[in-house]
Design an enzyme around this catalytic site. Sequence first.
Site, PDB file in Angstrom:
ATOM      1  N   ARG A  78       0.862  -1.336  -0.247  1.00 61.46           N
ATOM      2  CA  ARG A  78      -0.187  -0.286   0.050  1.00 61.46           C
ATOM      3  C   ARG A  78       1.326   1.148   0.129  1.00 61.46           C
ATOM      4  NH1 ARG A  78      -1.612   1.301   4.261  1.00 61.46           N
ATOM      5  NH2 ARG A  78      -1.593  -1.143   5.433  1.00 61.46           N
ATOM      6  N   TYR A 217      -0.714  -3.754  -6.626  1.00 64.13           N
ATOM      7  CA  TYR A 217      -0.899  -4.320  -5.394  1.00 64.13           C
ATOM      8  C   TYR A 217      -1.428  -4.693  -4.737  1.00 64.13           C
ATOM      9  CZ  TYR A 217       2.097  -7.814  -2.767  1.00 64.13           C
ATOM     10  OH  TYR A 217       2.386  -8.712  -2.321  1.00 64.13           O
ATOM     11  N   GLY A 218      -2.732  -5.915  -4.602  1.00 65.97           N
ATOM     12  CA  GLY A 218      -3.067  -5.432  -2.960  1.00 65.97           C
ATOM     13  C   GLY A 218      -3.915  -4.558  -2.716  1.00 65.97           C
ATOM     14  N   GLY A 219      -4.546  -3.685  -1.401  1.00 63.86           N
ATOM     15  CA  GLY A 219      -5.164  -2.863  -0.982  1.00 63.86           C
ATOM     16  C   GLY A 219      -5.807  -1.361  -1.664  1.00 63.86           C
ATOM     17  N   LYS A 226      -9.373  -2.328   1.444  1.00 63.37           N
ATOM     18  CA  LYS A 226      -9.046  -1.040   2.110  1.00 63.37           C
ATOM     19  C   LYS A 226     -10.540   0.142   1.863  1.00 63.37           C
ATOM     20  CE  LYS A 226      -6.827  -4.009   4.671  1.00 63.37           C
ATOM     21  NZ  LYS A 226      -6.116  -3.876   5.869  1.00 63.37           N
ATOM     22  N   HIS A 246     -10.954  -2.308  11.010  1.00 60.88           N
ATOM     23  CA  HIS A 246     -10.104  -3.594  11.072  1.00 60.88           C
ATOM     24  C   HIS A 246      -9.638  -4.535  11.782  1.00 60.88           C
ATOM     25  CE1 HIS A 246      -4.955  -3.618   9.055  1.00 60.88           C
ATOM     26  NE2 HIS A 246      -5.691  -3.921   8.209  1.00 60.88           N
ATOM     27  N   SER A 268      -1.235  -3.701  10.335  1.00 61.01           N
ATOM     28  CA  SER A 268      -0.587  -4.239   9.259  1.00 61.01           C
ATOM     29  C   SER A 268       0.381  -5.023   9.756  1.00 61.01           C
ATOM     30  CB  SER A 268      -0.740  -3.551   8.148  1.00 61.01           C
ATOM     31  OG  SER A 268      -1.889  -2.578   7.604  1.00 61.01           O
ATOM     32  N   ALA A 269      -0.027  -6.525   9.414  1.00 61.31           N
ATOM     33  CA  ALA A 269       1.553  -7.256   9.468  1.00 61.31           C
ATOM     34  C   ALA A 269       1.136  -7.439  11.037  1.00 61.31           C
ATOM     35  CB  ALA A 269       2.436  -6.561   8.813  1.00 61.31           C
ATOM     36  N   CYS A 270       0.539  -7.469  12.065  1.00 61.65           N
ATOM     37  CA  CYS A 270       0.715  -7.645  13.449  1.00 61.65           C
ATOM     38  C   CYS A 270      -0.088  -8.769  13.697  1.00 61.65           C
ATOM     39  CB  CYS A 270       0.399  -5.625  13.873  1.00 61.65           C
ATOM     40  SG  CYS A 270       2.081  -5.151  13.423  1.00 61.65           S
ATOM     41  N   THR A 273      -4.155 -12.491  11.109  1.00 59.82           N
ATOM     42  CA  THR A 273      -3.961 -13.815  10.182  1.00 59.82           C
ATOM     43  C   THR A 273      -3.371 -15.076  11.566  1.00 59.82           C
ATOM     44  OG1 THR A 273      -3.006 -12.260   8.376  1.00 59.82           O
ATOM     45  CG2 THR A 273      -3.802 -15.136   8.617  1.00 59.82           C
ATOM     46  N   ASP A 293      -9.028  -9.785   8.324  1.00 60.93           N
ATOM     47  CA  ASP A 293      -9.041  -8.509   8.664  1.00 60.93           C
ATOM     48  C   ASP A 293      -9.576  -7.161   8.849  1.00 60.93           C
ATOM     49  OD1 ASP A 293      -6.766  -7.080   7.119  1.00 60.93           O
ATOM     50  OD2 ASP A 293      -7.561  -6.499   5.693  1.00 60.93           O
ATOM     51  N   ASN A 383       6.176  -8.099   2.280  1.00 61.98           N
ATOM     52  CA  ASN A 383       5.439  -7.818   2.072  1.00 61.98           C
ATOM     53  C   ASN A 383       3.808  -8.934   0.888  1.00 61.98           C
ATOM     54  OD1 ASN A 383       2.515  -7.371   2.901  1.00 61.98           O
ATOM     55  ND2 ASN A 383       2.338  -5.735   1.033  1.00 61.98           N
ATOM     56  N   ARG A 385       2.312 -12.208  -0.729  1.00 61.67           N
ATOM     57  CA  ARG A 385       0.998 -12.570   0.368  1.00 61.67           C
ATOM     58  C   ARG A 385       0.731 -13.734  -0.797  1.00 61.67           C
ATOM     59  NH1 ARG A 385      -1.800  -8.964   4.360  1.00 61.67           N
ATOM     60  NH2 ARG A 385      -0.103  -6.591   3.959  1.00 61.67           N
ATOM     61  N   ASN A 514      -0.435 -17.295  22.801  1.00 61.86           N
ATOM     62  CA  ASN A 514      -1.599 -16.399  22.777  1.00 61.86           C
ATOM     63  C   ASN A 514      -2.822 -16.852  23.389  1.00 61.86           C
ATOM     64  OD1 ASN A 514       0.530 -14.805  22.102  1.00 61.86           O
ATOM     65  ND2 ASN A 514      -0.271 -14.938  19.743  1.00 61.86           N
TER      66      ASN A 514
HETATM   67  P1  GTP Z   1      -2.375  -7.172   7.644  1.00 64.62           P
HETATM   68  O1  GTP Z   1      -3.095  -8.676   6.419  1.00 64.62           O
HETATM   69  O2  GTP Z   1      -1.343  -6.509   6.558  1.00 64.62           O
HETATM   70  O3  GTP Z   1      -3.695  -6.242   8.256  1.00 64.62           O
HETATM   71  O4  GTP Z   1      -2.117  -8.153   8.776  1.00 64.62           O
HETATM   72  P2  GTP Z   1      -2.302  -9.180   9.674  1.00 64.62           P
HETATM   73  O5  GTP Z   1      -2.179  -8.575  11.053  1.00 64.62           O
HETATM   74  O6  GTP Z   1      -3.179 -10.435   9.507  1.00 64.62           O
HETATM   75  O7  GTP Z   1      -0.900  -9.997  10.153  1.00 64.62           O
HETATM   76  P3  GTP Z   1      -0.193 -11.434  10.284  1.00 64.62           P
HETATM   77  O8  GTP Z   1      -1.498 -11.933  11.683  1.00 64.62           O
HETATM   78  O9  GTP Z   1       0.154 -11.996   9.024  1.00 64.62           O
HETATM   79  O10 GTP Z   1       1.421 -11.080  10.842  1.00 64.62           O
HETATM   80  C1  GTP Z   1       2.160 -11.248   9.713  1.00 64.62           C
HETATM   81  C2  GTP Z   1       3.205 -11.240  10.929  1.00 64.62           C
HETATM   82  O11 GTP Z   1       3.215 -10.856  12.387  1.00 64.62           O
HETATM   83  C3  GTP Z   1       4.123 -12.450  10.602  1.00 64.62           C
HETATM   84  O12 GTP Z   1       5.296 -12.053  10.916  1.00 64.62           O
HETATM   85  C4  GTP Z   1       4.295 -12.864  11.754  1.00 64.62           C
HETATM   86  O13 GTP Z   1       5.157 -14.374  12.025  1.00 64.62           O
HETATM   87  C5  GTP Z   1       4.272 -12.300  12.799  1.00 64.62           C
HETATM   88  N1  GTP Z   1       2.847 -12.805  14.361  1.00 64.62           N
HETATM   89  C6  GTP Z   1       2.104 -12.855  14.453  1.00 64.62           C
HETATM   90  N2  GTP Z   1       1.366 -13.082  15.392  1.00 64.62           N
HETATM   91  C7  GTP Z   1       3.113 -12.773  16.464  1.00 64.62           C
HETATM   92  C8  GTP Z   1       3.094 -13.629  17.218  1.00 64.62           C
HETATM   93  O14 GTP Z   1       2.357 -13.851  18.422  1.00 64.62           O
HETATM   94  N3  GTP Z   1       4.507 -13.249  18.125  1.00 64.62           N
HETATM   95  C9  GTP Z   1       5.118 -12.332  17.393  1.00 64.62           C
HETATM   96  N4  GTP Z   1       6.404 -12.144  17.632  1.00 64.62           N
HETATM   97  N5  GTP Z   1       4.738 -12.527  15.925  1.00 64.62           N
HETATM   98  C10 GTP Z   1       3.963 -12.964  15.460  1.00 64.62           C
HETATM   99  C1  SPV Z   2      -3.090  -4.467   5.376  1.00 63.40           C
HETATM  100  O1  SPV Z   2      -2.121  -3.914   5.145  1.00 63.40           O
HETATM  101  O2  SPV Z   2      -3.683  -3.824   6.412  1.00 63.40           O
HETATM  102  C2  SPV Z   2      -3.755  -5.667   4.616  1.00 63.40           C
HETATM  103  C3  SPV Z   2      -2.838  -5.766   3.266  1.00 63.40           C
HETATM  104  O3  SPV Z   2      -4.654  -6.048   4.310  1.00 63.40           O
HETATM  105  S1  SPV Z   2      -3.952  -4.953   1.880  1.00 63.40           S
HETATM  106  O4  SPV Z   2      -4.863  -5.347   1.484  1.00 63.40           O
HETATM  107  O5  SPV Z   2      -2.511  -4.899   0.810  1.00 63.40           O
HETATM  108  O6  SPV Z   2      -3.953  -3.860   1.916  1.00 63.40           O
HETATM  109 MN    MN Z   3      -5.146  -5.522   6.896  1.00 63.24          MN
END
Ligand code: GTP
Ligand code: SPV
Ligand code: MN
Length: 603
Positions: A78, A217-219, A226, A246, A268-270, A273, A293, A383, A385, A514
Amino acid sequence: MHAIDSLDEYTQNDHLKEWIKEAIALCQPKDVWLCDGSEREYKELCQRMIKNGTMIPLNPSKRPNSYLCRSTADDVSRVEDRTFICSKTKEEAGPTNNWSDPDEMRKTLLKLFKGSMQGRTLFVIPFCMGPLHSPLSHIGVQITDSPYVVCSMKIMTRMGKEVLNVLGNGFFVPCFHSVGMPLHNNQKDVPWPSNPQNKYIVHFPETREIWSYGSGYGGNALLGKKCYALRIASCMARDEGWLAEHMLIMGFTNPQGQKKYIAAAFPSACGKTNLAMMTPSLPGWKVEVVGDDIAWMKFGEDGHLYAINPEAGFFGVAPGTSANSNLNAMQTITKNTIFTNVALTDDGDVWWEGMTPQPPEHLINWLRHEWSPNSQEKAAHPNARFTAPIKQCPVVDPDWESPRGVPISAILFGGRRSTVAPLVYESFNWEHGTFVGASLSSETTAAAAGQVGKLRHDPFAMLPFCGYNMGDYFAHWLSFGRKADPSKLPKIYYVNWFRKDAQGKWLWPGYKENSRVLKWIFERVDNKAAAEKTAIGNLPTKDSLDLQGLNLEENDLKQLLEVDREAWQQETQYMSSYFQQFGPHLPEGIKTELNALIERLRS
Ligand code: GTP
Ligand code: SPV
Ligand code: MN
């Protein structure tokens, strides 16, 4: 496939017919494809993309009906600095959004879209966000010149003919997309067309319109996600009295078979999933996924808060996903999956960092280069996917498509905080919980272009996704709670899996562990688990958190559950200066909560 002459047969929607004709006149495509959402259509488009080098079919004996796509290096995530909220005034967009005058922006976009689809096919994609017949669902139509977007939207949404039947002559959000790379005079296409110099991801909240140019790409390009389900829907939700968030949605069941639904907002990516389909380490507990998401939430007639997932697919981060970290995701993506920017193995399968403990000896990486374990480049883009249907997930919730949604008992906020924020705490009530959401900060990730690992405020994990003034969004949350019966409102929690020690090592094992935190939350909702009241909220007492079999060091646990008064006093100063930018849009309720926190930290 349909020719444009069949437009009257295709849809009865007058506005849609007009819009399609206007788009054709403006973009001057070579031809037009009115999508029906069928398997045949999907296959045909994949064949086209294979011919064009956009898609590589994976080895069908390894991953049936699955494909690899590789973008260009300048179109991988994004682009927040190219994302605009074009409300009538800058004030309505608020200080956290890029604003541009709507009339000016329209002129700019009209110029860009003029002839932008020359030599390409214009696709019309009718899609529904949410189950087809849910009162909580909403319809959109995307026009695009990207077959990759068509196939992705088929996985990510309910897409095709049926949507047009439901739509009738009703309202839809027009989502106008072009990769911005017309082909002149039989110019040869490239595998990933885009226009890196001219990216515009634009929202007109008043007229509920989306225009996106230059990125595939993506979002940036799958506009149901998004752009619609968060930015435009947040405005619809404000006006109509619901919430567009979100958030993941999951069912959590205890060994006695009692079940609660939890929604959780992380940036995002925290980890959404991962949490949404986790395999709990605690025996007898079960997680089932509704969404990973986005959540749309509204009060039901019984006064409880109900949530639907507007999406039908996962667009999940590949790197770090393994049988160990997320087995259910690995099983979801064994077939019918589109992979983008991962590496290709010699036997026609995919690989990414963290997928297996040992990397393969040889790969073609996402940049199409030969790769070996001692290469300098990454195998997969951080990133990268996977795009896969939710229904393929082994732990999909039986009610994931329930038209009324699932009742939410707890809402979690969280992010990446290597310091200060404890593993978990409970807010005192909805107002305080709203403040906790509003004051969320998190370290940035590769999901958006820009620096990674930089701590920034990300209220409600919605910083890049709120379609109006964030101060007014806080006010919407506060008034939303005031309208409800407090005994029926979800409890609000803060969680942080990402705390580190002085050496930079994770203090908490995360992932399946968790479930221990979720168990505490589950039992708090039932008024069973114990908690200790602190200045920031209710924290687990040592005995109330189930840590059996974890071998967590005493000192690590202490750090995970500590409330460092000085660090928090500093934190309130950051919050205070952050909130100042909202001026008169900052609701009294947030100020009151901040002052109360400052007071509690003093005494
Ligand atoms: P978006 O799709 O971007 O909105 O993100 P999301 O929140 O769905 O992200 P996702 O679950 O794919 O998280 C991706 C990253 O978080 C990866 O690098 C994982 O390894 C890391 N991660 C997820 N859960 C944990 C956790 O409990 N501990 C740690 N240390 N890392 C985690
Ligand atoms: C995010 O970035 O929070 C995503 C991926 O879920 S995207 O659809 O590219 O925004
Ligand atoms: Mn997201």
